[in-house]
Scaffold this active site. Sequence first.
Site, short mmCIF file in Angstrom:
data_model
loop_
_atom_site.label_atom_id
_atom_site.label_comp_id
_atom_site.label_asym_id
_atom_site.label_seq_id
_atom_site.Cartn_x
_atom_site.Cartn_y
_atom_site.Cartn_z
N ASP A 15 29.23 28.04 31.89
CA ASP A 15 28.01 27.23 31.97
C ASP A 15 27.60 26.88 30.54
OD1 ASP A 15 25.63 26.04 33.06
OD2 ASP A 15 24.51 27.82 32.50
N SER A 16 26.59 26.03 30.42
CA SER A 16 26.07 25.70 29.10
C SER A 16 25.37 26.90 28.46
CB SER A 16 25.05 24.57 29.22
OG SER A 16 23.97 25.00 30.03
N CYS A 78 28.04 25.22 36.57
CA CYS A 78 27.15 24.31 35.88
C CYS A 78 27.25 22.96 36.58
CB CYS A 78 27.60 24.18 34.42
SG CYS A 78 26.67 22.97 33.48
N GLU A 157 16.48 29.85 29.11
CA GLU A 157 17.34 30.47 28.09
C GLU A 157 16.58 31.59 27.36
OE1 GLU A 157 20.66 29.99 26.79
OE2 GLU A 157 20.97 29.04 28.73
N CYS A 189 20.67 22.86 39.40
CA CYS A 189 20.99 23.36 38.07
C CYS A 189 21.04 24.88 38.19
CB CYS A 189 19.92 22.95 37.06
SG CYS A 189 20.09 23.76 35.46
N HIS A 191 20.54 27.15 36.13
CA HIS A 191 19.47 27.90 35.45
C HIS A 191 18.29 28.17 36.39
CE1 HIS A 191 21.54 26.86 31.69
NE2 HIS A 191 20.70 27.66 31.04
N1 DGL Z 1 23.03 25.15 34.11
C1 DGL Z 1 23.48 23.83 33.99
C2 DGL Z 1 23.53 23.06 35.28
O1 DGL Z 1 23.74 23.66 36.30
C3 DGL Z 1 23.16 23.02 32.77
C4 DGL Z 1 21.80 23.05 32.22
C5 DGL Z 1 21.78 22.38 30.87
O2 DGL Z 1 22.41 22.90 29.96
O3 DGL Z 1 21.15 21.32 30.75
O4 DGL Z 1 23.43 21.86 35.29
#
Ligand code: DGL
Length: 286
Positions: A15-16, A78, A157, A189, A191
């Site tokens: 993931d990011s 992600c 984060e 997302c 996150h």
């Molecule tokens: N967690 C990621 C997603 O599912 C990316 C969030 C990001 O870095 O903008 O899209």
Amino acid sequence: MNTFFPLKKAIGIFDSGVGGLSVLREIRNTIPHAPIIFFGDQYHVPYGPRSLNEVLSFSRIITHFLINLGAEMIVVACNAASAAALIELRKEFPDIPFIGMEPAVKPAAEKTITGTVGVLATPATFQGKLYASVIERFANGVKIVQDTCPGLVQQIEKADFESEATVNILKKALEPMINAGIDKVVLGCTHYPFVIPAIQQIVGPKVQVIDPAPAIARQTAKIYQQIQQKPAIDHKLKTPTFIITSGDTSILAEKIAYFIPFSVKLIEAEWDKNNSYLNLTHSNQT
Ligand code: DGL
């Protein structure tokens, strides 16, 4: 520098940043004995506002990196990276099974009673062809209300799940959705599952929040079974979970318990100047 790798038949997840840990924890629950290598690209987080090409380039290099460490299947945990890279990665690494994320519009559209569904995701996800095709295939006359929740990934984060700033970002996104009459909200997302309690508080008990991680974990377990059936299983380590970050391990070590409830080996990796290569640097255990 590191004696753990390469592993054999590991599951690679990336993931990011820490968002993919919402997928990792489900996978770990579903397959407790699998060796897992997670990479969080905290050096480049957030991916959402970046171009799809840039995210594709990161995803390609991360995939190489995870395969070199012993991953034999990859979960792109992600939505943004799945939107930017999943089709290309499947073409470029034909021997590796990939599992990607897409906003769970299908189950939401099937079950909505009000006929209105909210989707929270980042700009990269909304821009990708994958999302357009999900809407085309599954929205079926259901009204979709979208929001990119600017700044929310950065709050998560920091493990900031319920401060006023975080709640305000969520309210700004969710209040118009409530006014539009949603009864489902899709988390597009990885996150965002960390703020489900705050989301639920705002939308109330009648709106269902849909997190795709359990479905992804079931799919991962199926593919993992298949790769285990290939010969040459030789695990030296029984159930290691390696978390590799391109950010700062000491900062992540302080926060990791907010994201996952089990111990992990925390390792740092570094991008080269041109973002064309990833190198392991040092490790410490939590
Ligand atoms: N967690 C990621 C997603 O599912 C990316 C969030 C990001 O870095 O903008 O899209």
